[in-house]
Scaffold this motif. Structure first.
Motif, mmCIF file in Angstrom:
data_model
loop_
_atom_site.group_PDB
_atom_site.id
_atom_site.type_symbol
_atom_site.label_atom_id
_atom_site.label_comp_id
_atom_site.label_asym_id
_atom_site.label_seq_id
_atom_site.Cartn_x
_atom_site.Cartn_y
_atom_site.Cartn_z
ATOM 1 N N ARG A 11 0.862 -1.181 0.000
ATOM 2 C CA ARG A 11 0.000 0.000 0.000
ATOM 3 C C ARG A 11 0.899 1.232 0.000
ATOM 4 O O ARG A 11 1.592 1.493 0.964
ATOM 5 N N ASN A 12 0.868 1.966 -1.122
ATOM 6 C CA ASN A 12 1.769 3.104 -1.295
ATOM 7 C C ASN A 12 3.203 2.634 -1.154
ATOM 8 O O ASN A 12 3.646 1.792 -1.907
ATOM 9 N N GLU A 13 3.934 3.110 -0.176
ATOM 10 C CA GLU A 13 5.340 2.750 -0.057
ATOM 11 C C GLU A 13 5.587 1.607 0.916
ATOM 12 O O GLU A 13 6.738 1.185 1.090
ATOM 13 N N LYS A 14 4.539 1.106 1.559
ATOM 14 C CA LYS A 14 4.727 0.147 2.636
ATOM 15 C C LYS A 14 3.979 -1.159 2.373
ATOM 16 O O LYS A 14 2.865 -1.160 1.832
ATOM 17 N N LEU A 15 4.584 -2.255 2.791
ATOM 18 C CA LEU A 15 3.849 -3.501 2.941
ATOM 19 C C LEU A 15 3.144 -3.479 4.283
ATOM 20 O O LEU A 15 3.737 -3.124 5.309
ATOM 21 N N VAL A 16 1.878 -3.862 4.285
ATOM 22 C CA VAL A 16 1.112 -3.999 5.513
ATOM 23 C C VAL A 16 0.381 -5.338 5.453
ATOM 24 O O VAL A 16 0.333 -5.982 4.398
ATOM 25 N N ARG A 17 -0.177 -5.745 6.564
ATOM 26 C CA ARG A 17 -0.923 -6.998 6.589
ATOM 27 C C ARG A 17 -2.304 -6.762 6.004
ATOM 28 O O ARG A 17 -3.024 -5.849 6.420
ATOM 29 N N LEU A 18 -2.680 -7.579 5.034
ATOM 30 C CA LEU A 18 -3.991 -7.476 4.411
ATOM 31 C C LEU A 18 -5.069 -7.844 5.418
ATOM 32 O O LEU A 18 -4.981 -8.848 6.113
#
Length: 236
Positions: free
Chosen positions: A228-235
């Protein structure tokens, strides 16, 4: 019916129309396995960057810095690319900035055009496949490979995903057929099959066989990292 394709190396990514596709980035040994395990252990975010120099720019922001090149931790960084570095004690509630030889590059390349970019590994394979089944979107399985070359381990995982998705997706390219055939041949002994791979030999020389064995374990995790944008996050 949505289609599923396999890109055998990021060097071929420009050949694929991915604007309406979910791209699954695959770097089994070890980036996408470590990232998945990190989120399973409570990491807040992971920022994938292309270069060691990019990683350095985050040094004074309170983040953990992880850098790997050619299978080894880059001197001066908190850790590298081993899943065993991404323990709950180390990464819970932390943001990590990560650069690797192959995987983070593939993520950034895919992000430029893809509808969505997620991270796949054997550790979360069923969670990833279930998610893809629910989306009704075309899928591209992007193998990070090794320095823009084809490798066995990422293609093997792509074949494992194809095997789970054959009923709901149209297999659209010969790379997918080859990946599936490879997986069908190897599935009863993944580690034995991968002893032929060049990257496996590199990792053995680094004395990290335990990492290799761990990265081939299916369904230890339910976390799906998404860019998401510049970051990986937990879906969620």
């Amino acid at each position: 019916m949505p289609k599923i394709e396999v890109c055998l190396t990021p060097a071929l990514l420009h050949l694929y129309d991915i604007e309406n596709s979910i791209v699954v980035v695959i770097d089994i040994l070890r980036a996408t396995s470590s990232i998945t395990y990190g989120f399973e252990n409570g990491a807040t975010a992971i920022i994938p960057v292309m270069d060691v120099e990019d990683c350095e720019t985050y040094r004074d922001l309170g983040y953990l810095l992880a850098a790997e090149r050619n299978g080894e931790v880059v001197t001066g960084f908190d850790f590298g690319n081993s899943p065993f570095s991404y323990t709950k004690e180390k990464v819970e509630n932390q943001t990590i900035v990560l650069t690797t030889t192959n995987g983070t590059k593939a993520m950034r390349m895919a992000q430029e055009r893809a509808y969505e970019v997620i991270v796949g590994s054997f550790l979360n394979i069923t969670a990833v496949c279930n998610y893809l089944k629910q989306q009704n979107k075309d899928v591209l399985l992007l193998c990070a490979g090794w320095k823009d070359n084809f490798n066995l381990e990422d293609t093997l995982f792509a074949g494992a995903v194809v095997a789970q998705l054959t009923d709901g997706f149209a297999l659209a390219d010969d790379a997918g057929v080859a990946a599936l055939d490879m997986y069908e041949q190897a599935k009863t002994d993944l580690r034995g099959y991968l002893r032929k791979s060049s990257h496996s030999h590199r990792l053995i020389k680094l004395n990290i066989e335990e990492d290799v064995q761990f990265c081939l374990k299916p369904d230890l995790c339910t976390a799906i990292p998404v860019l998401r944008n510049e970051k990986l996050v937990r879906l969620t």
